[in-house]
Design an enzyme around this catalytic site. Structure first.
Site, PDB file in Angstrom:
ATOM      1  CB  CYS A   1      -0.968   0.027   1.087  1.00 47.15           C
ATOM      2  SG  CYS A   1      -0.266  -0.118   2.893  1.00 47.15           S
TER       3      CYS A   1
ATOM      4  CG  ASN B   1       4.440  -1.798   5.512  1.00 50.54           C
ATOM      5  OD1 ASN B   1       5.470  -1.866   5.602  1.00 50.54           O
ATOM      6  ND2 ASN B   1       3.601  -2.726   5.166  1.00 50.54           N
TER       7      ASN B   1
ATOM      8  CB  CYS C   1      -3.567   1.739   7.199  1.00 52.75           C
ATOM      9  SG  CYS C   1      -3.346   3.230   8.101  1.00 52.75           S
ATOM     10  NE  ARG C   2      -4.414   1.686   1.998  1.00 57.26           N
ATOM     11  CZ  ARG C   2      -4.371   2.358   0.993  1.00 57.26           C
ATOM     12  NH1 ARG C   2      -5.220   2.198  -0.066  1.00 57.26           N
ATOM     13  NH2 ARG C   2      -3.306   3.014   0.635  1.00 57.26           N
ATOM     14  CB  SER C   3       0.347  -3.699   2.854  1.00 55.79           C
ATOM     15  OG  SER C   3       1.143  -2.559   3.643  1.00 55.79           O
TER      16      SER C   3
ATOM     17  CG  ASP D   1      -5.413   5.747   2.525  1.00 55.35           C
ATOM     18  OD1 ASP D   1      -5.365   5.168   3.540  1.00 55.35           O
ATOM     19  OD2 ASP D   1      -4.546   6.426   2.026  1.00 55.35           O
TER      20      ASP D   1
HETATM   21  P1  4NP Z   1      -1.736   2.617   4.199  1.00 49.89           P
HETATM   22  O1  4NP Z   1      -2.400   4.136   4.785  1.00 49.89           O
HETATM   23  O2  4NP Z   1      -1.209   3.036   2.793  1.00 49.89           O
HETATM   24  O3  4NP Z   1      -2.781   1.581   4.178  1.00 49.89           O
HETATM   25  O4  4NP Z   1      -0.628   2.301   4.990  1.00 49.89           O
HETATM   26  C1  4NP Z   1      -1.737   5.469   4.827  1.00 49.89           C
HETATM   27  C2  4NP Z   1      -0.792   5.691   5.769  1.00 49.89           C
HETATM   28  C3  4NP Z   1      -0.053   6.781   5.738  1.00 49.89           C
HETATM   29  C4  4NP Z   1      -0.429   7.575   4.871  1.00 49.89           C
HETATM   30  C5  4NP Z   1      -1.474   7.511   3.951  1.00 49.89           C
HETATM   31  C6  4NP Z   1      -2.065   6.313   3.844  1.00 49.89           C
HETATM   32  N1  4NP Z   1       0.034   9.090   4.802  1.00 49.89           N
HETATM   33  O5  4NP Z   1      -0.264   9.966   4.107  1.00 49.89           O
HETATM   34  O6  4NP Z   1       1.165   9.061   5.691  1.00 49.89           O
END
Ligand code: 4NP
Length: 154
Positions: free
Chosen positions: A10, A13, A15-17, A125
């Site tokens: 993602c 790294n 939240c989703r992955s 997201d």
């Molecule tokens: P992820 O979520 O891609 O599912 O881990 C996010 C985590 C951090 C950010 C965006 C999405 N950020 O903008 O810092």
């Protein structure tokens, strides 16, 4: 046949992955499928950080402890070390295509392409939303994990 090795990717790294990795490990263990799994982000802002507290809580609700995971960024050798790289959203997939070395051997796909009726869709997201977004993330990644395990166990 080589043992499958799946990398879930993602943006951050955190939240989703990590949830996708956890759901896949859980489904693979339940099915007795031998497979390696890891996760990474296309971005580097959260490198070395544990998963977001809301992702930790969501995994815990399903009896899974992901507190030991640490974020890392995708790197060139991942395209050889893994048999499959699964992008959580369409932007992640586009970014992975841009950085993939020409000699890449890993099969690159969108995670929800493996779920009937969800082809072409992104896992939303949840980072800027509330807790309910993480429950939706879990539903999506669990469906995909079960579908991947079925395919790989065939
Ligand atoms: P992820 O979520 O891609 O599912 O881990 C996010 C985590 C951090 C950010 C965006 C999405 N950020 O903008 O810092």
């Amino acid at each position: 046949m080589t043992q499958p090795a799946l990398l879930f990717v993602c943006l951050g790294n955190i939240c989703r992955s990590p949830l996708a990795e956890a759901a896949f490990r859980h489904e693979a263990a339940r099915a007795g499928l031998m497979a390696a799994a890891d996760s990474a982000g296309t971005g580097n802002w959260h490198v070395g950080h544990p998963p977001d507290s809301r992702a930790l809580a969501e995994a815990a609700r399903h009896g899974i402890d992901i507190s030991g995971l640490r974020a890392r960024q995708v790197r060139a050798d991942d395209f050889h070390a893994f048999t499959h790289i699964l992008a959580l959203d369409r932007q992640n997939l586009a970014d992975l295509r841009l950085i993939a070395p020409p000699t890449a051997t890993a099969r690159l796909s969108l995670l929800l392409d493996h779920v009937d009726g969800r082809a072409g869709q992104s896992v939303a997201d949840p980072y800027f939303g509330d807790e309910s977004g993480f429950a939706e993330t879990w539903r999506d990644v669990s469906l995909a994990a079960a579908a991947l395990v079925r395919k790989l166990a065939d």
